[in-house]
Enzyme design. Sequence first.
Site, PDB file in Angstrom:
ATOM      1  N   SER A 125      49.760 -11.813 -21.273  1.00 16.48           N
ATOM      2  CA  SER A 125      48.909 -10.989 -20.406  1.00 16.48           C
ATOM      3  C   SER A 125      49.626  -9.866 -19.665  1.00 16.48           C
ATOM      4  CB  SER A 125      48.178 -11.871 -19.387  1.00 16.48           C
ATOM      5  OG  SER A 125      47.085 -12.507 -19.990  1.00 16.48           O
ATOM      6  N   SER A 181      45.424 -10.080 -20.052  1.00 13.87           N
ATOM      7  CA  SER A 181      44.480 -10.007 -18.960  1.00 13.87           C
ATOM      8  C   SER A 181      44.881  -9.033 -17.852  1.00 13.87           C
ATOM      9  CB  SER A 181      44.277 -11.397 -18.352  1.00 13.87           C
ATOM     10  OG  SER A 181      45.462 -11.842 -17.746  1.00 13.87           O
ATOM     11  N   LYS A 197      47.823  -7.334  -9.265  1.00 16.73           N
ATOM     12  CA  LYS A 197      46.778  -8.015 -10.041  1.00 16.73           C
ATOM     13  C   LYS A 197      45.985  -8.931  -9.121  1.00 16.73           C
ATOM     14  CE  LYS A 197      46.212 -10.747 -14.287  1.00 16.73           C
ATOM     15  NZ  LYS A 197      46.934 -11.432 -15.391  1.00 16.73           N
TER      16      LYS A 197
END
Lengths: 101, 485
Positions: B182, B158, B83
């Site tokens: 997330s 996210s 990420k």
Amino acid sequence: MGDAEQAKASGLDVAYVAHLARLHLRDDEIALFQGQMEQIVHYVEQIGKLDVDGVAPLSHTVSVSNVWREDEPRPGIDHGKVMDNAPEQRDGLIAVPKIVE
Amino acid sequence: MGDTNLDVSRLTIREAGDLLASGACSAVDLTDALLRRIQDVDSNIHAYVSLDADFALQQARAADEARAQGKSGPLLGIPIGVKDLLNVAGQPCTCSSHILEGYTAPYDATVIARLREAGAVFVGRTNMDEFAMGSSTENSAYMVTRNPVDLERVPGGSSGGSAAALAAGEAIATLGTDTGGSIRQPAAFCGCVGLKPTYGRVSRYGLTAFASSLDQIGPMTHTVEDAAILLQAMAGLDTMDSTTLDVPVPDYRAALQHDLKGMRLGLPKEYFVDGMDDAVRASILQAVDTCRALGAEIVDVSLPHTEYSIAVYYIIATAEASANLARFDGVRYGRRVSPGNDPVEMYGATREAGFGAEVKRRIILGTYVLSSGYYDAYYLRAQKVRRLILQDFENAFATCDALLAPATPTPAFRVGENTGDPLKMYLSDVFTATANLAGICAMSVPSFSTSEGLPVGLQILGPALGETQILRVGHAFEQRKKAVA
């Protein structure tokens, strides 16, 4: 509670709070955010319904204090790599607009 | 070169590790096949925000050399997607924000350093909502990631890029971060496994902070066993993060068993409420029946303060974010916009140009709830309710080993469906934010899909440091589901 809620929500002045946060906003953003933020603030105010007398605030789920590690010298982040990220530099220092006249 | 027809699209860490250990393929073969797969499919998915093939292949070669010299291990030569808010030395780390355009990470996050030591190969950076603020990955400044199961739907957020990369078969495993759901919500939307560890189990050093008392890094994988492998390599005390727990890391894979005999699993009634999607409810209740058939005792429990969790979460998370994001001011790194010759003007103009709308909203909300005259009514009160939410879980775990619940109230929603209504978007975190507020561990495992074929996430919540319990439940459920499918 209803009136108090409204009074508090209208206490949110997006333009003023954005200034506190050092965040410029366009006029259309201020207008859009003012409505959206009032709706969000109104929603979060539901926590006012609960009786929290005598409840200790919880800032962190790990209760640690005074965490020490051995005070041993070791290399830090490479100066050159840090400077590579600087938007503007002069003589190995990060340059910024003049702060004091 | 070895097998050029290597199919990496559903390969697990375990399977890839077996191929590497047996010599059936090399880490270079594996990385090369994965890069080709990404090239084939990512133009439709947009899971990766940046790729560095040369860097990946260089690490893969190093892994092959290390193996030739006798090194081994479950992650040696395994490609991992990261990420885009975790620092990988020498790589970009934009947090999917314009404000970090051009930034190059000068150091490794602790999790990255540990995975590097274990021989993992970092292939690319996965897309996300800007600074992890969002539930759909539509808030990325660079691209909208699509859900591979249905391209008209969002992958969640996210960590949407990390989940979509797995579902599209363009990652073997990925890292996500979870502040209010997330990891678990995108895992649920895309049909993969996502585990949020107990707060303090995994070091946050090198994670670009959103809400420091809530953030945790965790694995996103095809299987529960893979999540155990990845967590094993990342967990444990770190002197660079004073909130990491000085508690030994158990053998997570050893906890995986095929039944749930002797376990008591709680069903929190507040997670099965009116208004939740019927298909999600049916899927989760079928999963509960499966766990019962595996020998678990199912009991009803109550977490009475659940309804306040979103309000508490959005006060605490935005308050912490408003402080954490103060560092993005155009001075030391990232973008700088300096119209006049005035530093205060520079901060404001840089932040206006660099941040997207959702980040601005959250900075404003966080600044507001901390501001003079409002602090007690919002931030302090939210911290008190946070304790009540923690006590709810402590009471439930006094009688249960783990809890079963949906990860999300609905399956993946459509692209654009919630972007005009921030509050509605916030409410999609209603079943996940509680675990962050209480600091406990929780995992989303694919449950039975809806009749339309959309994935549903079974959320398994455990007490603090209860990762072994939730992994055991998740693995047993996953194996049984696979056997009956």
